[in-house]
Structures are given as C-alpha cells and as structure tokens.
Design a protein around this motif. Structure first.
Motif, PDB file in Angstrom:
ATOM      1  N   TYR A   1       0.831  -1.197   0.000  1.00  0.00           N
ATOM      2  CA  TYR A   1       0.000   0.000   0.000  1.00  0.00           C
ATOM      3  C   TYR A   1       0.868   1.249   0.000  1.00  0.00           C
ATOM      4  O   TYR A   1       1.876   1.309   0.719  1.00  0.00           O
TER       5      TYR A   1
ATOM      6  N   ALA B   1       0.813   5.380   0.933  1.00  0.00           N
ATOM      7  CA  ALA B   1       0.084   6.233   1.856  1.00  0.00           C
ATOM      8  C   ALA B   1       0.673   7.628   1.867  1.00  0.00           C
ATOM      9  O   ALA B   1       1.877   7.810   1.636  1.00  0.00           O
TER      10      ALA B   1
ATOM     11  N   TRP C   1      -4.768   6.465   1.918  1.00  0.00           N
ATOM     12  CA  TRP C   1      -4.254   5.156   1.524  1.00  0.00           C
ATOM     13  C   TRP C   1      -4.743   4.768   0.142  1.00  0.00           C
ATOM     14  O   TRP C   1      -5.875   5.096  -0.251  1.00  0.00           O
TER      15      TRP C   1
END
Length: 127
Positions: free
Chosen positions: A95, A97, A117
């Motif tokens: 991910y 962010a 995110w």
C-alpha cells in the motif's frame, strides 16, 4: 483530499525485481510525507519505507535495507518503490500512503500518521 493509486505489482521469482508506482491526485502531493506499507495474510500492516515531503529524509525497515529504494517525483505526483533481490517473504499486498498533515517538521514514520491510503497492489514472490 488525496487519492492514491498503486500499480506495478505482480508475480516474480525469488531474486527478481519489481517497481511499484503510486500516482496521487490533488495539489498537495508535494507537501505530504509518503510511505509504502505492506500486509501479508494473517499479519499486521507494516511500514516498508517512508520519505519526507522534501525528499530529504527516508526510512527503511530493516528487512528491506539494501534491497528496496523509495523515491518520488513531485513534478509527476508519483512515488516509487524499486524492489530488488525479492524474497518469498516479501509476498504481501503493498500500500502507498500519504501523511495526513502537510509540511511536517518531523517526518511521518508511523501508520497512524498517514491519513490517505491506496487500494493496494499484490506482490507475490515465488521460490
């Protein structure tokens, strides 16, 4: 608001390389710290690497030092993660962010300091 979209994940053999990208929308990318996190099945989401809004400060988790490189191009509103010498234990959803605050004096290091995110991209490393 910041919207983040990751790309570049996939299946690779151990020892191989991948380059993840994170494209950000909006006008505040250059003022936010950025980070890459990952989450393997049954495990907590963990930090992989972070970079301050200025690009002057980076942090790497011990398990990726010397193998992964984080970078950002503020002219393209894009962050990258170059992953080399991949191992099966690197298998996870990755991910990107962005920090909730802008122009942070102290670079964001913790998951809770990131307010935006992406949806994640799967990285699978076969042995």
């Amino acid at each position: 608001q910041v919207q983040l979209v990751e790309s570049g994940g996939g299946l690779v053999q151990a020892g191989g390389s991948l380059r993840l990208s994170c494209a950000a929308s909006g006008h505040t990318f250059r003022s936010r710290d950025m980070g890459w996190f990952r989450q393997a099945p049954g495990k907590e989401r963990e930090v992989v690497a972070t970079m301050s809004w200025s690009g002057g400060s980076t942090l790497y988790a011990d398990f990726v030092k010397g193998r992964f490189t984080i970078s950002r191009d503020n002219t393209k509103n894009t962050m990258y993660l170059q992953m080399n010498s991949l191992k099966p234990e690197d298998t996870a959803v990755y991910y990107c962010a962005a920090s909730g605050g802008q122009f942070r004096a102290v670079p964001a290091r913790l998951r809770g300091e990131y307010g935006y995110w992406g949806q994640g991209t799967q990285v699978t490393v076969s042995s």
